[in-house]
Write a protein that holds these residues in place. Structure first.
Motif, PDB file in Angstrom:
ATOM      1  N   THR A 235      84.473 -30.313  60.719  1.00  0.00           N
ATOM      2  CA  THR A 235      83.675 -29.365  61.400  1.00  0.00           C
ATOM      3  C   THR A 235      82.262 -29.658  61.370  1.00  0.00           C
ATOM      4  OG1 THR A 235      83.219 -27.850  59.583  1.00  0.00           O
ATOM      5  CG2 THR A 235      85.303 -27.587  60.948  1.00  0.00           C
ATOM      6  N   LEU A 236      81.618 -29.560  62.527  1.00  0.00           N
ATOM      7  CA  LEU A 236      80.132 -29.586  62.653  1.00  0.00           C
ATOM      8  C   LEU A 236      79.341 -29.090  61.410  1.00  0.00           C
ATOM      9  CD1 LEU A 236      78.077 -31.408  64.092  1.00  0.00           C
ATOM     10  CD2 LEU A 236      77.411 -29.281  65.273  1.00  0.00           C
ATOM     11  N   PRO A 237      79.596 -27.881  61.004  1.00  0.00           N
ATOM     12  CA  PRO A 237      78.813 -27.176  59.782  1.00  0.00           C
ATOM     13  C   PRO A 237      79.197 -28.071  58.657  1.00  0.00           C
ATOM     14  CG  PRO A 237      79.691 -25.418  61.011  1.00  0.00           C
ATOM     15  CD  PRO A 237      80.094 -26.767  61.753  1.00  0.00           C
ATOM     16  N   ALA A 238      80.092 -28.630  58.258  1.00  0.00           N
ATOM     17  CA  ALA A 238      80.543 -29.550  57.084  1.00  0.00           C
ATOM     18  C   ALA A 238      79.697 -30.684  57.209  1.00  0.00           C
ATOM     19  CB  ALA A 238      82.242 -29.988  57.355  1.00  0.00           C
ATOM     20  N   LEU A 239      79.657 -31.454  58.351  1.00  0.00           N
ATOM     21  CA  LEU A 239      78.825 -32.559  58.609  1.00  0.00           C
ATOM     22  C   LEU A 239      77.240 -32.397  58.280  1.00  0.00           C
ATOM     23  CD1 LEU A 239      80.481 -34.087  61.636  1.00  0.00           C
ATOM     24  CD2 LEU A 239      80.800 -34.784  59.259  1.00  0.00           C
ATOM     25  N   VAL A 240      77.003 -30.936  58.801  1.00  0.00           N
ATOM     26  CA  VAL A 240      75.502 -30.701  58.744  1.00  0.00           C
ATOM     27  C   VAL A 240      75.181 -30.562  56.977  1.00  0.00           C
ATOM     28  CG1 VAL A 240      73.714 -28.869  59.085  1.00  0.00           C
ATOM     29  CG2 VAL A 240      75.146 -29.687  60.896  1.00  0.00           C
TER      30      VAL A 240
ATOM     31  N   GLU B 197      87.099 -28.952  54.755  1.00  0.00           N
ATOM     32  CA  GLU B 197      86.098 -28.954  55.616  1.00  0.00           C
ATOM     33  C   GLU B 197      86.566 -29.571  57.144  1.00  0.00           C
ATOM     34  OE1 GLU B 197      82.841 -30.890  52.583  1.00  0.00           O
ATOM     35  OE2 GLU B 197      84.320 -32.210  53.274  1.00  0.00           O
ATOM     36  N   ILE B 198      88.018 -29.437  57.505  1.00  0.00           N
ATOM     37  CA  ILE B 198      88.230 -29.775  58.583  1.00  0.00           C
ATOM     38  C   ILE B 198      89.073 -28.747  59.463  1.00  0.00           C
ATOM     39  CG2 ILE B 198      89.350 -32.260  57.744  1.00  0.00           C
ATOM     40  CD1 ILE B 198      92.057 -30.951  57.383  1.00  0.00           C
ATOM     41  N   ASP B 199      89.090 -28.851  60.835  1.00  0.00           N
ATOM     42  CA  ASP B 199      89.660 -28.171  61.697  1.00  0.00           C
ATOM     43  C   ASP B 199      91.250 -28.099  62.135  1.00  0.00           C
ATOM     44  OD1 ASP B 199      89.513 -30.100  63.493  1.00  0.00           O
ATOM     45  OD2 ASP B 199      88.017 -29.338  64.793  1.00  0.00           O
ATOM     46  N   PHE B 200      91.663 -27.585  62.975  1.00  0.00           N
ATOM     47  CA  PHE B 200      92.921 -27.537  63.294  1.00  0.00           C
ATOM     48  C   PHE B 200      93.616 -29.058  63.954  1.00  0.00           C
ATOM     49  CE2 PHE B 200      91.377 -26.601  67.270  1.00  0.00           C
ATOM     50  CZ  PHE B 200      92.569 -27.282  68.345  1.00  0.00           C
ATOM     51  N   ARG B 201      92.443 -29.757  64.052  1.00  0.00           N
ATOM     52  CA  ARG B 201      92.730 -31.217  64.563  1.00  0.00           C
ATOM     53  C   ARG B 201      92.939 -32.076  63.646  1.00  0.00           C
ATOM     54  NH1 ARG B 201      88.623 -29.578  68.645  1.00  0.00           N
ATOM     55  NH2 ARG B 201      89.598 -28.775  70.353  1.00  0.00           N
ATOM     56  N   GLY B 202      92.207 -31.819  62.270  1.00  0.00           N
ATOM     57  CA  GLY B 202      92.325 -32.666  61.203  1.00  0.00           C
ATOM     58  C   GLY B 202      91.053 -33.386  61.094  1.00  0.00           C
TER      59      GLY B 202
END
Length: 249
Positions: A24-29, A16-21
């Motif tokens: 992501t917003l879709p994961a939080l939604v 559920e994470i992006d390249f920054r670790g």
């Protein structure tokens, strides 16, 4: 029955994470949806309760503000409550907390009820309007008014609706719509800036086999983009959104 708030806890997973670790917003939604589901179960107005009556919940509008994104392995607490009710709409708010009650983000949303047989929106049924809304938190300001229209897109992509894009209601899940809208954002923005706010309106459903046309263009404001998803087959607007991006700290 009084409509009261509740909370759910989650741990950010590697998927559920992006390249920054960071999440992501879709994961939080998605976590907000899970928290809302848990709350509606306790109130007797969950999607399963509605499906027994050939009805279902659909999300009409969502506005999210993020102050800090949680990182991989971080535990978050998502609090939610029904904040208001109208003849057709149910308003629901969310707050996301990190360690030591740090407010990471907040959201306000508007929900409607759809007749699953006629595929039409209906007024809130009696067993929902019978709920006495007693918010446990101060309601967040509603997302109101129209979003600016996207006139001349700078990016256009075609997306075929596939099997794993479909949810329990047999149409494209709203987090997939959100993801498709965000994915059209210019790469330099995705890499160099942070998404701090999104206001998204869901106007129509899309089903398996449809082709969705995703477009985006910068707004007049610095760091703001306008998004639109529409049906290639009918030309109907499916989703309209506005995103705001800030420089990375």
């Amino acid at each position: 029955m009084k409509a009261v708030g509740s909370f759910s806890t989650f741990t950010i997973r590697s998927s559920e994470i992006d390249f920054r670790g960071q999440a992501t917003l879709p994961a939080l939604v998605n976590y907000m949806h899970e928290s809302a589901w848990d709350n509606t179960v306790t109130l007797g107005i969950s999607m399963y309760d509605l499906l027994e009556r050939d009805l279902t919940w659909v999300l009409q509008r969502l506005r999210v503000e993020m102050f800090r994104y949680p990182k991989h392995g971080e535990q978050i607490r998502v609090e939610t409550w029904a904040s208001a009710r109208e003849r057709v709409f149910m308003h629901r708010d969310f707050r996301i907390y990190g360690p030591d009650r740090e407010l990471l983000g907040q959201a306000t949303s508007v929900w409607l009820v759809m007749d699953m047989v006629k595929r039409q929106l209906v007024s809130l049924p009696d067993f929902i309007t019978a709920l006495e809304i007693m918010p446990t938190e101060e309601p967040l300001p509603f997302a109101k008014g129209k979003l600016p229209a996207l006139q001349e897109p700078t990016v256009e992509e075609q997306i075929l609706v596939r099997w794993h894009d479909i949810d329990l209601n047999r149409h494209v899940t709203n987090t997939r719509f959100l993801q498709w809208a965000l994915d059209t954002t210019p790469l330099e923005v995705l890499e160099q800036k942070q998404l701090c706010e999104v206001d998204i309106i869901f106007r129509a459903e899309s089903v398996l086999g449809d082709t969705v046309v995703a477009t985006v263009a910068p707004a007049d404001e610095e760091g703001v983009f306008l998004h639109k998803l529409s049906s290639q087959e009918t030309g109907k607007e499916l989703v309209q959104a506005k995103t705001s991006w800030s420089p990375l700290e």
